[in-house]
Design an enzyme around this catalytic site. Sequence first.
Site, PDB file in Angstrom:
ATOM      1  N   HIS A 148       0.973  -1.116  -0.096  1.00  0.00           N
ATOM      2  CA  HIS A 148      -0.095  -0.020  -0.012  1.00  0.00           C
ATOM      3  C   HIS A 148       1.025   1.113   0.115  1.00  0.00           C
ATOM      4  O   HIS A 148       0.644   2.069  -0.558  1.00  0.00           O
ATOM      5  CB  HIS A 148      -0.871   0.194   1.416  1.00  0.00           C
ATOM      6  CG  HIS A 148      -1.865  -0.997   1.284  1.00  0.00           C
ATOM      7  ND1 HIS A 148      -1.739  -2.027   2.401  1.00  0.00           N
ATOM      8  CD2 HIS A 148      -3.144  -1.473   0.749  1.00  0.00           C
ATOM      9  CE1 HIS A 148      -2.669  -2.827   2.434  1.00  0.00           C
ATOM     10  NE2 HIS A 148      -3.631  -2.222   1.306  1.00  0.00           N
ATOM     11  N   SER A 198      -2.196  -8.023   2.748  1.00  0.00           N
ATOM     12  CA  SER A 198      -2.578  -7.905   4.473  1.00  0.00           C
ATOM     13  C   SER A 198      -2.742  -9.231   4.697  1.00  0.00           C
ATOM     14  O   SER A 198      -2.390  -9.624   5.822  1.00  0.00           O
ATOM     15  CB  SER A 198      -3.516  -6.959   4.384  1.00  0.00           C
ATOM     16  OG  SER A 198      -3.517  -5.565   4.006  1.00  0.00           O
TER      17      SER A 198
END
Length: 168
Positions: free
Chosen positions: A19, A134
């Site tokens: 990210h 994630s």
Amino acid sequence: MAGKMAVYPGSFDPVTYGHMDILRRASLLFDRVLAAVSDNPQKNHTFPLPARIEMLEESLRELRLPKNKIRVESFSGLLVDYLKEKKTPILLRGLRVFSDFEYEFQMALMNRHLDPQVETVFLMPDASHIHLSSTLVKEIVSLGGEVRDLVPRCVLRHLKSAPAPNIP
Ligand code: ADP
């Protein structure tokens, strides 16, 4: 405030260096970037919304960008409505491997269907991040593995203090 702003929506559950890579690249292309953390009660998030926001805000300090270059907010509801509210048609997503493509392509076209003005921009991370998600980070942590190179330092702290049954 003038200039082009892009909205980068996601779960950020938790934020990873993948990210961060996308956010850094976006900060070079757009005047401002809004990292929009989704507040979707139907999604079973590992970390509650305030923790996901806190981790993202703290991680962004590592990028040492000018103040307000990237802001963090939460959003709920339809993305196209949120974009209208923020007065920008630019939706930013990260693209890793082919498996992302089908879903992202579908979402981009559906958002365009809902609002023809919306334009989805895809950025690719550095090759060192294309395998990073994630979900994988949480899985590795739950199995006792090392994720120091995959997430910012403040995320490491949260991962270590999260109750085990909550991960992934
Ligand atoms: P969502 O639940 O909306 O997919 P995520 O936090 O998983 O939320 O992802 C938000 C965006 O960031 C997505 O466009 C995703 O493809 C992108 N992204 C996640 N991890 C990476 C990575 N390692 N490299 C590039 N983009 C990524």
